[in-house]
Design an enzyme around this catalytic site. Structure first.
Site, PDB file in Angstrom:
ATOM      1  CD  GLN A 286      -3.648  -4.303   6.375  1.00  0.00           C
ATOM      2  OE1 GLN A 286      -3.801  -3.211   5.816  1.00  0.00           O
ATOM      3  NE2 GLN A 286      -3.964  -5.436   5.767  1.00  0.00           N
TER       4      GLN A 286
ATOM      5  CE  LYS B 284      -3.928  -2.365   2.130  1.00  0.00           C
ATOM      6  NZ  LYS B 284      -4.732  -2.683   3.321  1.00  0.00           N
TER       7      LYS B 284
ATOM      8  CG  ASP C  21      -9.814   0.011   5.128  1.00  0.00           C
ATOM      9  OD1 ASP C  21      -9.589  -0.516   4.032  1.00  0.00           O
ATOM     10  OD2 ASP C  21      -9.132  -0.181   6.150  1.00  0.00           O
TER      11      ASP C  21
HETATM   12  N1  GUN Z   1      -6.928  -6.806   5.849  1.00  0.00           N
HETATM   13  C1  GUN Z   1      -7.226  -7.488   4.716  1.00  0.00           C
HETATM   14  N2  GUN Z   1      -7.861  -6.686   3.814  1.00  0.00           N
HETATM   15  C2  GUN Z   1      -7.963  -5.467   4.402  1.00  0.00           C
HETATM   16  C3  GUN Z   1      -8.530  -4.222   3.972  1.00  0.00           C
HETATM   17  O1  GUN Z   1      -9.062  -4.073   2.869  1.00  0.00           O
HETATM   18  N3  GUN Z   1      -8.432  -3.193   4.866  1.00  0.00           N
HETATM   19  C4  GUN Z   1      -7.859  -3.344   6.101  1.00  0.00           C
HETATM   20  N4  GUN Z   1      -7.832  -2.291   6.904  1.00  0.00           N
HETATM   21  N5  GUN Z   1      -7.347  -4.491   6.529  1.00  0.00           N
HETATM   22  C5  GUN Z   1      -7.389  -5.546   5.685  1.00  0.00           C
END
Ligand code: GUN
Length: 288
Positions: A96, A52, A119
């Site tokens: 996350q 990311k 998100d």
């Molecule tokens: N863990 C796995 N996919 C995601 C996501 O799209 N956002 C977040 N914050 N954690 C994740």
């Protein structure tokens, strides 16, 4: 020939667009800025958060990973998020997932302010999706949004299609069911307790697996009329420790019209959606 729904070319195309949008924002005094909160050292989370950050920087946005100790106490954790919420230089913040057990009871969707919730987990963002109202003013969850982009970019119609989603998570299954319903698909949301799953998957036009079980979907789930599209959201590790999806690609690919690979399918689309959401959050700060 089965169509392989790779995201590589789409990623290249959208990256160009995002770089241009980012340059426009920078020229207007806005540096899009994402904070990623990572608690502990879950190996998959380490990889995802690094990807990311790398992608944000590639398009010209700023991204910090706030790496916190696995044992961090709840109040310190909440204080860090509260400070980010108040920081006017920060446009987006994600926590996350998964979080360690001692934090997992928290109402995670309510911690990041609605206007920084790139998100799309905040109740107000979810309500916009649920009600299909003012979606453009809210954030849509990244993986569902990325799946729709992948289908649209490949000229795959969504309206009037029957879709089976396997997996009812808050991150993928449930918001995806809502998003596809808003786009006039007819959705069956299946999960690990669904009885006679194969009877459902064999009847639909599009199968989307987001259940997190390596190689669950084999040819016994497929209609064999070679008219189905299979989207694999799984990011699992196989017995050799290799990244693999929920779909047994080799056993399914010859029986379907189109299928996403793992890696190089849905995964990169999630990061693209996150960057799109970050720029959407940053644009709100431009007064032209
Ligand atoms: N863990 C796995 N996919 C995601 C996501 O799209 N956002 C977040 N914050 N954690 C994740």
């Amino acid at each position: 020939m089965t169509q392989i729904l790779s995201s590589i070319a789409i990623k290249k195309k959208i990256t160009k667009e995002l770089k241009l949008e980012c340059r426009f924002l920078l020229e207007n005094g806005i540096e899009p800025y994402l904070k990623v909160i990572l608690v502990g050292s879950n190996p998959a989370s380490l990889v995802y958060t690094a990807s990311k950050k790398k992608f944000c920087e590639k398009i010209g946005a700023k991204c910090d990973i706030i790496a916190l100790n696995e044992q961090i106490d709840q109040n310190t954790f909440l204080d860090i998020i509260a400070k980010i919420n108040l920081d006017t230089n920060v446009h987006g913040c994600i926590i996350q997932l998964p979080l360690p057990k001692h934090l997992s009871h928290l109402d995670i969707g309510k911690l990041v302010n609605e206007d920084k919730d790139v998100d799309g987990f905040h109740p107000n963002n979810l309500y916009a999706l649920f009600s299909n109202h003012e979606m453009e003013k809210h954030f849509t969850s990244c993986t569902p949004k990325g799946i729709v982009t992948l289908l649209v970019e490949n000229n795959i119609e969504i309206a009037n299609k029957r879709v089976a989603i396997i997996g009812r998570s808050m991150i993928v299954g449930k918001p995806l069911a809502c998003l596809l319903t808003n786009l006039n698909a007819t959705v069956t949301l299946c999960h690990s307790k669904t009885l006679n799953l194969r009877e459902i998957t064999k009847e639909v036009d599009i199968i989307i697996s987001a259940v997190g079980i390596a190689h669950l979907i084999d040819e016994t789930f497929i209609s064999h009329k070679k008219n189905q599209i299979v989207v694999d959201v799984g990011m699992n590790t196989d017995t050799q420790g290799q990244l693999c999806g929920d779909v047994n690609f080799e056993r399914v690919k010859d029986h379907v019209l189109a299928i996403t690979p793992v890696p190089g399918g849905v995964g990169p689309m999630t990061i693209i959606s996150l960057a799109q959401n970050l720029l959407q959050a940053s644009k709100k700060k431009v007064s032209l």
